[in-house]
Structure formats: C-alpha cells, structure tokens
Design a protein around this motif. Sequence first.
Motif, PDB file in Angstrom:
ATOM      1  N   ASN A  99      15.641  23.748  54.448  1.00  0.00           N
ATOM      2  CA  ASN A  99      15.616  22.354  54.027  1.00  0.00           C
ATOM      3  C   ASN A  99      14.193  22.009  53.624  1.00  0.00           C
ATOM      4  O   ASN A  99      13.279  22.829  53.755  1.00  0.00           O
ATOM      5  N   THR A 100      14.010  20.827  53.141  1.00  0.00           N
ATOM      6  CA  THR A 100      12.710  20.462  52.573  1.00  0.00           C
ATOM      7  C   THR A 100      11.810  19.707  53.555  1.00  0.00           C
ATOM      8  O   THR A 100      10.873  19.021  53.148  1.00  0.00           O
ATOM      9  N   SER A 101      12.072  19.858  54.843  1.00  0.00           N
ATOM     10  CA  SER A 101      11.222  19.193  55.833  1.00  0.00           C
ATOM     11  C   SER A 101       9.770  19.632  55.679  1.00  0.00           C
ATOM     12  O   SER A 101       9.467  20.826  55.622  1.00  0.00           O
ATOM     13  N   SER A 102       8.873  18.659  55.634  1.00  0.00           N
ATOM     14  CA  SER A 102       7.443  18.951  55.460  1.00  0.00           C
ATOM     15  C   SER A 102       6.725  19.165  56.787  1.00  0.00           C
ATOM     16  O   SER A 102       5.624  19.719  56.815  1.00  0.00           O
ATOM     17  N   ILE A 138      16.545   8.605  54.779  1.00  0.00           N
ATOM     18  CA  ILE A 138      15.887   9.469  53.789  1.00  0.00           C
ATOM     19  C   ILE A 138      16.256   9.080  52.354  1.00  0.00           C
ATOM     20  O   ILE A 138      15.665   9.604  51.414  1.00  0.00           O
ATOM     21  N   LYS A 146       2.748   8.040  58.067  1.00  0.00           N
ATOM     22  CA  LYS A 146       3.386   8.761  59.164  1.00  0.00           C
ATOM     23  C   LYS A 146       2.492   8.841  60.396  1.00  0.00           C
ATOM     24  O   LYS A 146       2.989   8.920  61.525  1.00  0.00           O
ATOM     25  N   ALA A 201      13.622  19.933  61.795  1.00  0.00           N
ATOM     26  CA  ALA A 201      14.882  19.781  61.050  1.00  0.00           C
ATOM     27  C   ALA A 201      15.661  21.087  61.176  1.00  0.00           C
ATOM     28  O   ALA A 201      15.395  22.062  60.469  1.00  0.00           O
ATOM     29  N   ASN A 225       6.807   6.622  56.209  1.00  0.00           N
ATOM     30  CA  ASN A 225       8.096   6.623  56.878  1.00  0.00           C
ATOM     31  C   ASN A 225       8.399   5.206  57.362  1.00  0.00           C
ATOM     32  O   ASN A 225       7.498   4.362  57.474  1.00  0.00           O
ATOM     33  N   LYS A 254      11.700   9.325  51.189  1.00  0.00           N
ATOM     34  CA  LYS A 254      11.992  10.685  50.779  1.00  0.00           C
ATOM     35  C   LYS A 254      11.327  11.712  51.716  1.00  0.00           C
ATOM     36  O   LYS A 254      10.203  11.520  52.170  1.00  0.00           O
ATOM     37  N   ILE A 255      12.047  12.799  51.960  1.00  0.00           N
ATOM     38  CA  ILE A 255      11.504  13.893  52.762  1.00  0.00           C
ATOM     39  C   ILE A 255      10.248  14.438  52.077  1.00  0.00           C
ATOM     40  O   ILE A 255      10.228  14.653  50.864  1.00  0.00           O
ATOM     41  N   ALA A 297      17.780  12.026  60.577  1.00  0.00           N
ATOM     42  CA  ALA A 297      17.583  11.737  59.154  1.00  0.00           C
ATOM     43  C   ALA A 297      18.925  11.340  58.565  1.00  0.00           C
ATOM     44  O   ALA A 297      19.864  12.141  58.546  1.00  0.00           O
TER      45      ALA A 297
END
Length: 370
Positions: free
Chosen positions: A191-194, A328, A357, A256, A338, A332-333, A304
């Motif tokens: 997934n695109t979790s940073s 989300i 954040k 995530a 946030n 956006k992720i 999320a």
Amino acid sequence: MSKNILLGITGSVAASKSEILFKNLSIDNNVKIICTDAGLLYLSDDFIKNEKIISSWEDSPGSPHIELARWADEILIYPATANFISKMSMGIADDLLLSTILMSNKPTYIAPAMHEEMYLNSIIQQNIEKLSINHIICGPRYGELDIGDTGYGRLIEPHEMINHFQKDKFKVVVTSGGTMEMIDSVRMISNTSSGKQGRALGMELLSRGYSVTYVHANNIKIIPHAKNISFTDSKSLKNILQEELSDSTYLFMTAAVSDFIPDYKDTKLDRSEGSLNLLLSPNEDIVKEVVTNFPNLTTVAFSAQVEDNLNFEKIKDKGVNYLVINNIAKNKIGSDHNQVSIINQTDLLYTSEKLKKEEIASLIIDNTMN
C-alpha cells in the motif's frame, strides 16, 4: 535525593533556556556549569555575573575535566548544537566540556537544538544515532525555530529535560509504514503508506521522555535515537510485536497492514504462461490478536476510512482502548497533513483541524496517554 549535576551549555540561540533549567535543578540538587565560549554569547549578563560558570581551563585550577567528571552524578548538555554533537560523536576533546564528557564513564543526557535542515542532515542523523548507543538523546521536537520557521530541531523545554532523567521511562511501541506481501519470489502487493504519522508519533514520544521502540517498514527511515526494528510483511510485523510487547505499556499501531494476502508461489511467475488469477485471502487481524495476548497493554489503533463515520463498531470488534480515525478521501495518503477523530469504547474524545502530522502526533498523545 539530591544529586551532583553538571550542566553543559553550548552555543545555540536556545541557550537562554538553560538559565531556567539551572534554576529548577538547583532547588533540590548541587549544580555546576560548564559553558562553551559560544554558549556565553546567549546567556544574560545577570546570569553570567551571579552564577559560577566554568568556561575554560583557566577558570578552575588543577585538572577540572577529571574532577568534574568524577564529581557529577549526571551530565546534561542543554542545548547541544550540531557542531558539539558532531565533535562528541568523534571523540574530539578540544575544550573543557568535551574533555569532561570524554573523561566521564556515565551516559550523558544530550538535548539537540538546531534548525530542521541541520537536524535532518544525514551526517547529523548518523552522529545522533552513534551517540544514542551509549548516551540518552532528549528530543528535539517539532515546533517554532529561529527566524520564524517551524520544524524539527526545537529544544525541549526545561521541565521536559528534568523529566528525562528523573521520571521512570516506560516503553512505548510505535509501528509505521505498510506491509509488503509477496506474490512470488520477486513481486509483492503493498500500500502507499508513507509512515509519516507513525514517525511523527515516535519523535514526539521521545521528546517527552518515553522509551520508544520504532517498528517500521524496511523502506522507511529510522529514528536515530529510538530502538529501531524493521518489518517486511504482516507475518514479520506480528512476530516482532510478540517479542516487543511483553514489557511495553503502550502500542500505537500506526502501520498499514494488508487486509488481504496472496497465495505465495516460491518461484518467479512467467508471463508466457498466460493470464494469471491472483487469489487473495483475508489477512489475520494483528491488533485484535495483540489485545487478546497482552490484556494489560494500552492499544491505540488507526483506521483509514473513506468517510467520517465514528467507527464504534470497529473499536468494539477489535477491543482496543482508542481508535484514531482519518478520512483518506479528504487527507491523501502520503500527505504532510492529517485530520483525525479520536474515540474510545464509548465516546468521541477529540476531533482535530487539518494540521501538520507532527502537530497531530502531539494531539493524539495528549488524548490517549494519561
């Protein structure tokens, strides 16, 4: 119990806070000061006049670095500049303060203070990581900096510095980033979790004096003064948590975790074989299992969602103490910002504005830790 405390002051604009720290420490302790030449530039004239400050070898007869190192029960560097941290990490002893630290056989409490770009410089990060092996890094935190900037590098407040060495540090585990579930020997789904929110939580907890174990995806940067452990897939994350949570008080489950996992093929799938049907099976609920296995742990889970629903069904199903909800579709992720709502088993505790954040991290901690 009264202690002998050696307070080291270096040349940061934040050095004026050391006057407050000295005053507070002196109520119950014997405090002596070593200040670098640059540090003197940021102290008030009255403080320099009224307090005994040692700044050079000439200020104290004999071998002051030996005598002071042996006298001190605790050594605090507040503030510690990038220059001082770099010299200390290299074992350089070109002034009285550095020589005294090199002479000491005790861990030193080091409170970094600098601009964000300096703090995040890879060389400074490496030096802090190196020092954290044998010393205690206290902060910095996200906040207001010099020339009106905001970012990481702000010196922790005097009362927080005192908490770092007077308060028992209980262990907090923070997970961060996304799992990567292997399809075959070279391909995976993720997934695109940073990992930005988890990292911000870890940094803020450290600045408040907690002992932080940062369990992060292996493609995410470490926090140099935390205990860092990396995971790849959900299975490795679960195994790490089983090992780390037995002596922990809090878990912030920001990672995530993949909701579905593929049927792994121990080969490299070949496209010449034609179309591929990928079977995805529901993954186990790691946080739910954590709650069962560690009933005395306070667990903060994250949800999320694509709507603003206060998901009381989810928090009751998982059995966690707190649930942090973010939409989300609106945030956006991967964004630096946030907006969250925090609930417990029965009530909405807090709803934030859209913030950085790092600011959200502070609010989450304020509303979930007693």
